[in-house]
Design a protein around this motif. Structure first.
Motif, mmCIF file in Angstrom:
data_model
loop_
_atom_site.group_PDB
_atom_site.id
_atom_site.type_symbol
_atom_site.label_atom_id
_atom_site.label_comp_id
_atom_site.label_asym_id
_atom_site.label_seq_id
_atom_site.Cartn_x
_atom_site.Cartn_y
_atom_site.Cartn_z
ATOM 1 N N ALA A 351 -87.647 46.797 62.162
ATOM 2 C CA ALA A 351 -86.357 47.336 61.585
ATOM 3 C C ALA A 351 -86.745 48.803 61.777
ATOM 4 O O ALA A 351 -88.322 49.300 61.651
ATOM 5 C CB ALA A 351 -86.215 47.261 60.243
ATOM 6 N N ASN A 352 -86.058 49.881 62.036
ATOM 7 C CA ASN A 352 -86.049 51.086 62.378
ATOM 8 C C ASN A 352 -87.360 51.494 63.596
ATOM 9 O O ASN A 352 -88.095 52.627 63.563
ATOM 10 C CB ASN A 352 -86.509 51.757 61.073
ATOM 11 N N GLN A 353 -87.516 50.521 64.676
ATOM 12 C CA GLN A 353 -88.329 50.579 65.745
ATOM 13 C C GLN A 353 -87.549 50.782 66.997
ATOM 14 O O GLN A 353 -86.462 50.453 67.212
ATOM 15 C CB GLN A 353 -89.226 49.156 65.855
ATOM 16 N N LEU A 354 -88.065 51.623 68.072
ATOM 17 C CA LEU A 354 -87.456 51.721 69.476
ATOM 18 C C LEU A 354 -88.184 50.459 70.074
ATOM 19 O O LEU A 354 -89.440 50.729 70.385
ATOM 20 C CB LEU A 354 -87.659 52.827 69.817
ATOM 21 N N VAL A 355 -87.516 49.564 70.422
ATOM 22 C CA VAL A 355 -88.138 48.500 71.244
ATOM 23 C C VAL A 355 -87.675 48.714 72.923
ATOM 24 O O VAL A 355 -86.700 49.129 73.162
ATOM 25 C CB VAL A 355 -87.586 47.059 70.758
ATOM 26 N N PHE A 356 -88.688 48.128 73.793
ATOM 27 C CA PHE A 356 -88.411 48.280 75.205
ATOM 28 C C PHE A 356 -89.262 47.435 75.782
ATOM 29 O O PHE A 356 -90.012 46.907 75.322
ATOM 30 C CB PHE A 356 -88.414 49.614 75.584
ATOM 31 N N LEU A 357 -88.920 47.426 77.220
ATOM 32 C CA LEU A 357 -89.826 46.678 78.037
ATOM 33 C C LEU A 357 -90.496 47.396 78.795
ATOM 34 O O LEU A 357 -90.448 48.501 79.368
ATOM 35 C CB LEU A 357 -88.743 45.878 79.151
ATOM 36 N N SER A 358 -91.754 47.039 79.097
ATOM 37 C CA SER A 358 -92.869 47.704 79.982
ATOM 38 C C SER A 358 -93.803 46.479 80.363
ATOM 39 O O SER A 358 -93.991 45.608 79.982
ATOM 40 C CB SER A 358 -93.706 48.545 78.855
ATOM 41 N N ASP A 359 -94.433 47.072 81.745
ATOM 42 C CA ASP A 359 -95.448 46.242 82.491
ATOM 43 C C ASP A 359 -96.906 46.971 82.374
ATOM 44 O O ASP A 359 -97.740 46.607 83.114
ATOM 45 C CB ASP A 359 -95.142 46.159 83.892
ATOM 46 N N ARG A 360 -97.042 47.891 81.413
ATOM 47 C CA ARG A 360 -98.138 48.560 81.456
ATOM 48 C C ARG A 360 -99.432 47.657 81.215
ATOM 49 O O ARG A 360 -100.493 48.100 81.451
ATOM 50 C CB ARG A 360 -98.293 49.803 80.054
ATOM 51 N N THR A 361 -99.554 46.649 80.605
ATOM 52 C CA THR A 361 -100.520 45.683 80.605
ATOM 53 C C THR A 361 -100.905 44.830 81.695
ATOM 54 O O THR A 361 -101.628 43.707 81.856
ATOM 55 C CB THR A 361 -100.599 44.777 79.398
ATOM 56 N N GLY A 362 -99.801 44.846 82.790
ATOM 57 C CA GLY A 362 -99.967 44.011 84.004
ATOM 58 C C GLY A 362 -98.717 43.182 84.167
ATOM 59 O O GLY A 362 -98.312 42.772 85.278
ATOM 60 N N VAL A 363 -98.097 42.836 83.022
ATOM 61 C CA VAL A 363 -97.109 41.902 83.237
ATOM 62 C C VAL A 363 -95.882 42.374 82.055
ATOM 63 O O VAL A 363 -96.252 42.689 81.173
ATOM 64 C CB VAL A 363 -97.145 40.306 82.851
ATOM 65 N N THR A 364 -94.479 42.502 82.630
ATOM 66 C CA THR A 364 -93.649 43.086 81.617
ATOM 67 C C THR A 364 -93.409 42.095 80.376
ATOM 68 O O THR A 364 -93.113 41.191 80.534
ATOM 69 C CB THR A 364 -92.314 43.180 82.462
ATOM 70 N N ASN A 365 -93.640 42.875 79.154
ATOM 71 C CA ASN A 365 -93.262 42.219 77.988
ATOM 72 C C ASN A 365 -92.638 43.088 77.161
ATOM 73 O O ASN A 365 -92.220 44.544 77.409
ATOM 74 C CB ASN A 365 -94.816 42.026 77.174
ATOM 75 N N LEU A 366 -92.162 42.681 75.937
ATOM 76 C CA LEU A 366 -91.479 43.393 75.034
ATOM 77 C C LEU A 366 -92.472 44.327 74.213
ATOM 78 O O LEU A 366 -93.541 43.875 73.538
ATOM 79 C CB LEU A 366 -90.667 42.617 74.041
ATOM 80 N N TRP A 367 -92.380 45.648 73.845
ATOM 81 C CA TRP A 367 -92.870 46.613 73.254
ATOM 82 C C TRP A 367 -92.070 47.418 72.122
ATOM 83 O O TRP A 367 -90.919 47.338 72.212
ATOM 84 C CB TRP A 367 -93.448 47.545 74.151
ATOM 85 N N SER A 368 -92.722 47.785 71.236
ATOM 86 C CA SER A 368 -92.105 48.742 69.945
ATOM 87 C C SER A 368 -92.827 49.986 69.732
ATOM 88 O O SER A 368 -93.891 49.816 69.982
ATOM 89 C CB SER A 368 -91.736 47.789 68.966
ATOM 90 N N MET A 369 -92.206 50.895 69.180
ATOM 91 C CA MET A 369 -92.805 52.145 68.904
ATOM 92 C C MET A 369 -92.038 52.549 67.554
ATOM 93 O O MET A 369 -90.634 52.495 67.334
ATOM 94 C CB MET A 369 -93.260 53.145 69.915
ATOM 95 N N ASN A 370 -92.564 53.550 66.939
ATOM 96 C CA ASN A 370 -91.642 54.309 65.824
ATOM 97 C C ASN A 370 -90.958 55.344 66.677
ATOM 98 O O ASN A 370 -91.244 55.865 67.720
ATOM 99 C CB ASN A 370 -92.886 55.202 65.007
ATOM 100 N N PRO A 371 -90.050 55.611 65.922
ATOM 101 C CA PRO A 371 -88.870 56.623 66.542
ATOM 102 C C PRO A 371 -89.323 58.111 67.167
ATOM 103 O O PRO A 371 -88.550 58.517 67.834
ATOM 104 C CB PRO A 371 -87.835 56.919 65.368
ATOM 105 N N ASP A 372 -90.624 58.198 66.599
ATOM 106 C CA ASP A 372 -91.139 59.385 67.220
ATOM 107 C C ASP A 372 -92.113 59.237 68.408
ATOM 108 O O ASP A 372 -93.007 59.990 68.738
ATOM 109 C CB ASP A 372 -91.820 60.404 66.149
ATOM 110 N N GLY A 373 -92.284 58.078 68.760
ATOM 111 C CA GLY A 373 -93.205 57.615 70.043
ATOM 112 C C GLY A 373 -94.434 57.116 69.373
ATOM 113 O O GLY A 373 -95.120 56.914 70.554
ATOM 114 N N THR A 374 -94.896 57.216 68.223
ATOM 115 C CA THR A 374 -96.216 56.848 67.763
ATOM 116 C C THR A 374 -96.406 55.153 67.765
ATOM 117 O O THR A 374 -95.341 54.621 67.505
ATOM 118 C CB THR A 374 -96.520 57.412 66.579
ATOM 119 N N ASN A 375 -97.298 54.942 67.399
ATOM 120 C CA ASN A 375 -97.703 53.509 67.301
ATOM 121 C C ASN A 375 -97.066 52.631 68.187
ATOM 122 O O ASN A 375 -96.466 51.504 67.869
ATOM 123 C CB ASN A 375 -97.344 53.105 65.626
#
Length: 709
Positions: A351-375
């Protein structure tokens, strides 16, 4: 009467004597002339009865023993060949005095005059027997092939000849450069050169068989034979490390994997093949690149460590590989060095997270972060790239889809459970507003046959097909809605989306039509559009918005096979510039299924709606990329007051090309995935927009963002 009996007896005796004489003559006197039953070569080429080795003899088989001199006088070979005869019963063998010439044709004849012991003479000639001789022996195959650049290090090197060879002459004529200790083995007409030690990696070798090499008859090669090959590169080469070196925010349930450039020898993989420091309990195995068990040895290119429990959060791990791991071809694992990754701090709710897809670890997976981009943290831990996802409105769970199966997780990345049953493909997940139900599109994995939309309970249980009532199917106004069989229209449906009030479900049919089903009655409405995006519901549940064209039909992506595995792509804008230029934002009414154009014109794609009723979309000017990369920017983002209002460009403080838009729970704030150009420098990532201005870059990468309340 007395004189009659002696005469009868005498006549009978004479008859018996005559019969005995006839039978004796018939059984003891031969009156049949001898015949030739077979002519053959004693040394034919393998599999070729009328092709002779040069040292062959000619065998003639008669129907009975004959007078040798008569048969030898009747025998002839054209062209003439001198030689000698030998006999064994009714078999005559002619052996040439010298080897026959190469690549020559001969005709064997048996003229009349062959006589047997009883004096019977053959008056007819035997059928002529024609044969040819072989050419010089040849090398018909080599392993590795000439010019190969991936030869294994442990051999053997094989030279296959056209016929049996004189092994001593071949071995004396053999030269291998550079030389190495070897053993020579013969299997019929094949010479195996077996290295006693592994060959040098990435080394070119040349094999020469000189002209002195001869076959079993002493015939030498027509010319020397040379071939060369290059061995595989030095050792196993890692082509991908997961998680990537120095990756941060990695999921605490992540598998650790190394994908190599060639298949692994599974027997060399043990618990020490891959280790984490600090130590973590888990299982090490060789598998396919997606983590699934390898059905064939050549598929096992990935070394995987699966932790038996969650890894500690905010911890940096070093990964060490054991040096005993080898490839199927025997090549060793080089000292590749360690790499590191750092786990993130998981949350119990998204809740209150911005979720997105990213391949920064080598394979595309689901990521989340705080609304200000932290954590920023990875929340799914799949080895196969995630193509689509859905988050439960309560924030406590989510599902991801890789185009083949759907996997459920708790929000902190634990409790992983594969929902898709074997033999099926499932994709396009979406949660109901109450979070109790997940909708999915389903296909048969073997045939690709579409099974339509299915519903599951939020925990993954209770799969059931979406009910569509035949008698409730409503074609709507003929001028705007397609008339078609309802169940058939929904069979290939994709991209299901629940209405905000939970009473209806919209989808895109296989031919691009947009469908709306009332869940309580099963009534189906179909709008004749060629959709290119999933439907997005208006906040009041009265209609859906969709990127579409009115003319033509665009069939959505069905399962395709890649690397032998059937998958479906996510419904994303994968069109060329001409297709994007003709797309518009349309609405489809839930009341009667009628489609209506919005006022935003052509080139408006990928709509997103806010709870306030605002609509955001990407404006394509016809110069977008070909369909390859779903994260590639395609145009300028715009925002409208409503679906019927006028739109304004976003990002006035910077030139921003977007690919995805997501509204924040707060009014007038959006996340845009794309590229901003500021002071002439392009920067890609996830951007925060507020009041039409680019505020900041939240992430340096990512696509398909969704902002959760």
């Amino acid at each position: 009467m007395r004189s009659l009996w002696p005469r009868i007896i005498a006549v009978s005796a004479v008859g018996v004597a005559i019969l005995i004489a006839v039978l004796y003559v018939a059984t003891t006197v031969d009156a049949r002339a001898p015949e030739v039953t077979r002519v053959a070569l004693t040394q034919p080429a393998p599999g070729q009865e009328r092709v002779a080795l040069t040292a062959t003899s000619i065998e003639v088989v008669f129907s009975e023993p004959v007078i040798a001199e008569s048969a030898q006088r009747a025998f002839s070979v054209e062209p003439a060949v001198s030689g000698s005869f030998s006999w064994s019963g009714a078999v005559m063998v002619f052996t040439p005095a010298q080897q026959l010439p190469l690549e020559s044709t001969f005709v064997v004849e048996l003229r009349p005059g062959v006589r047997d012991a009883a004096g019977n003479v053959a008056s007819d000639p035997a059928p002529a027997f024609e044969f040819s001789t072989v050419g010089p022996p040849e090398v018909v195959d080599t392993q590795p092939a000439d010019g190969a650049d991936d030869a294994p290090l442990d051999g053997p090197i094989v030279v296959a000849f056209s016929r049996l060879m004189d092994t001593a002459s071949v071995e004396a004529a053999l030269d291998v450069r550079p030389s190495f200790p070897r053993e020579l083995r013969w299997v019929g007409d094949r010479l195996e050169i077996v290295p006693q030690l592994p060959l040098a990696p990435d080394q070119r070798y040349e094999v020469l068989v000189g002209r002195r090499a001869s076959d079993s008859a002493g015939v030498t090669l027509a010319s020397p034979v040379r071939f060369s090959f290059t061995t595989v590169a030095a050792g196993l080469e890692p082509v991908l490390r997961l998680p990537a070196d120095e990756a941060e925010g990695v999921a605490i349930t992540t598998p650790v994997a190394v994908v190599f450039d060639r298949p692994l020898d599974a027997e060399t993989v043990d618990a020490d093949a891959l280790r984490l420091v600090p130590d973590a309990a888990g299982t090490v195995l060789a598998a396919r690149a997606d983590g699934e068990p390898a059905e064939r040895p050549e598929e096992a290119r990935t070394l995987i460590f699966r932790p038996s429990g969650a890894l500690p959060a905010n911890t940096t791990f070093s990964v060490e590989l054991g040096l005993d791991v080898r490839a199927l071809d025997g090549s060793p694992l080089p000292r590749t060095g360690e790499w590191t990754f750092t786990t993130g701090a998981p949350l119990r709710s998204l809740a209150n997270q911005l979720v997105f897809l990213s391949d920064r670890t080598g394979v595309t997976n689901l990521w989340s972060m705080n609304p200000d981009g932290t954590n920023q943290r990875q929340v799914s831990a799949e080895l196969n790239p995630v193509r689509d996802y859905a988050v439960n409105p309560n924030g406590r769970s989510f599902v991801v889809a890789d185009g083949r199966r759907v996997v459920r997780y708790a929000a902190d990345g634990t409790e992983r459970r594969v929902l898709t049953d074997p033999g099926l493909i499932e994709a396009d997940p979406a949660y109901a507003p109450d979070g109790r139900t997940v909708a999915l599109a389903r296909w048969d994995a073997a045939t690709g046959a579409a099974h339509g939309i299915w519903l599951r309970d939020a925990d993954g249980g209770g799969p059931r097909p979406l009910r569509i009532a035949d008698d409730e199917a409503s074609p709507g106004p003929p001028a705007s809605t397609a008339e078609t069989d309802a169940p058939a229209a929904a069979a290939g449906a994709r991209a299901p989306r629940f209405s905000p009030d939970g009473g209806a479900l919209a989808f895109v049919a296989a031919d691009g039509n947009v469908g709306i089903v009332e869940l309580d009655t099963g009534r189906l409405l179909l709008a004749p559009l060629s959709a290119a995006s999933p439907p997005a519901w208006l906040p009041d549940s009265s209609a859906v918005a969709v990127s579409a064209a009115r003319e033509g039909r665009r069939a959505l992506l069905a399962p395709t096979s890649r690397d032998g595995v059937a998958r479906v792509d996510a419904i994303a804008l994968r069109l060329g510039s001409d297709d994007m230029a003709r797309l518009e934002i349309w609405t489809v009414s839930r009341g009667d299924g009628s489609p209506a154009r919005t006022a935003f014109g052509r080139g408006a794609v990928r709509p997103a709606l806010a709870g306030s009723g605002q609509l955001a979309f990407i404006r394509s000017d016809g110069d977008g990329p070909e369909a390859a990369d779903p994260a590639a920017p395609i145009g300028l983002p715009r925002i409208a007051a409503s679906v019927s209002g006028r739109s304004e460009s976003l990002g006035s403080g910077a030139e921003l090309a977007g690919a995805w838009i997501a509204f924040a729970p707060q009014p007038d704030r959006l996340a845009v995935a794309g590229t901003a150009t500021s002071e002439g420098r392009p920067l890609t990532g996830l951007w925060l927009l507020a009041g039409g201005e680019v505020v900041e870059r939240l992430s340096e990468d990512g696509f398909d963002p969704r902002w959760l309340p």
